[in-house]
Write a protein that holds these residues in place. Structure first.
Motif, mmCIF file in Angstrom:
data_model
loop_
_atom_site.group_PDB
_atom_site.id
_atom_site.type_symbol
_atom_site.label_atom_id
_atom_site.label_comp_id
_atom_site.label_asym_id
_atom_site.label_seq_id
_atom_site.Cartn_x
_atom_site.Cartn_y
_atom_site.Cartn_z
ATOM 1 N N HIS A 1 -11.395 -7.199 3.284
ATOM 2 C CA HIS A 1 -10.060 -6.624 3.144
ATOM 3 C C HIS A 1 -9.028 -7.358 3.985
ATOM 4 C CE1 HIS A 1 -12.419 -2.647 2.465
ATOM 5 N NE2 HIS A 1 -12.409 -3.389 1.372
ATOM 6 N N GLN B 1 -4.278 -7.441 4.318
ATOM 7 C CA GLN B 1 -2.962 -7.072 3.820
ATOM 8 C C GLN B 1 -2.140 -8.340 3.721
ATOM 9 O OE1 GLN B 1 -2.568 -2.530 5.426
ATOM 10 N NE2 GLN B 1 -0.966 -3.929 5.955
ATOM 11 N N PHE C 1 -1.247 0.556 7.782
ATOM 12 C CA PHE C 1 -1.732 0.291 6.436
ATOM 13 C C PHE C 1 -0.575 0.356 5.452
ATOM 14 C CE2 PHE C 1 -3.411 1.804 2.347
ATOM 15 C CZ PHE C 1 -4.254 0.748 2.055
ATOM 16 N N ALA D 1 -0.295 0.193 1.432
ATOM 17 C CA ALA D 1 -1.059 0.177 0.183
ATOM 18 C C ALA D 1 -0.570 -0.902 -0.774
ATOM 19 C CB ALA D 1 -1.004 1.551 -0.485
ATOM 20 N N ASP E 1 -2.158 -4.171 0.243
ATOM 21 C CA ASP E 1 -3.612 -4.160 0.395
ATOM 22 C C ASP E 1 -4.274 -5.080 -0.627
ATOM 23 O OD1 ASP E 1 -6.081 -3.246 1.440
ATOM 24 O OD2 ASP E 1 -6.240 -1.763 -0.170
#
Length: 182
Positions: A62, A64, A137, A139, A142
């Motif tokens: 993962h 960003q 975070f 989204a 992401d």
């Protein structure tokens, strides 16, 4: 004294804090702003996360894209194989990875800077992983890259076949099709 140890990927660091153990158990500082800052690490984090996973669970890879996160990762129970992958196209280490086992209570954490993908595989029956992120975070930003992309070639210590994956991780694109950093 907190110790910093470089890894094969510049900027990805082991951060080891002293473990004070006695008959009662142990104590260690997970984070100390002043001490971290003196070592060139982030002085503050915007978000803290805690995940619990069972043996064979693989979370990642993962990252960003527009709000890249630096992550300080530490298991607080169990044992994990923690991985960072350089996703900066401008880096001479682009597409390279490093991985290491981290175990709860040993004082070691891994700092994964912005511009890298991160993932881990649970090696114990259960692992609780605590990680602090330098940004919150987002989204919309992401992203994920395939955990088993042969171009990256991560050697995951899988003992029992295929890992347990989320739908997002199971369908993550290969590096050649992923949105990447410049």
């Amino acid at each position: 004294m907190i110790r910093i140890q470089e890894t094969a990927l510049p900027g990805v660091l082991f951060v080891t804090t002293p473990v004070h153990a006695d008959a009662r158990g142990f104590f260690l500082e997970l984070f100390h702003a002043e001490k971290f800052s003196q070592l060139g690490l982030p002085r503050s984090f915007a978000q803290s996360n805690h995940s619990r996973s069972s043996r064979g669970t693989l979370r990642g890879l993962h990252y960003q894209l527009h709000e890249p996160q630096g992550k300080l990762v530490r298991p607080i129970t169990g044992r994990i194989f923690d991985v960072a992958v350089d996703l900066r196209r401008s880096s001479d280490r682009f597409g390279e990875w490093m991985g290491a086992e981290l175990e709860a209570g040993d004082g070691r954490a891994l700092y994964v800077p912005p511009g890298f993908a991160h993932g881990f595989l649970v090696l114990s029956d259960v692992a609780d992983v605590w990680y602090q992120c330098t940004t919150c975070f987002d989204a919309a930003s992401d992203r994920a890259v395939a955990w088993n992309d042969p171009t990256i070639g991560i050697t995951w210590p899988l003992a029992d076949g295929a890992p347990l994956l989320s739908p997002k991780d199971a369908h993550a694109p290969p590096l050649s099709q992923a949105d990447l950093f410049e």
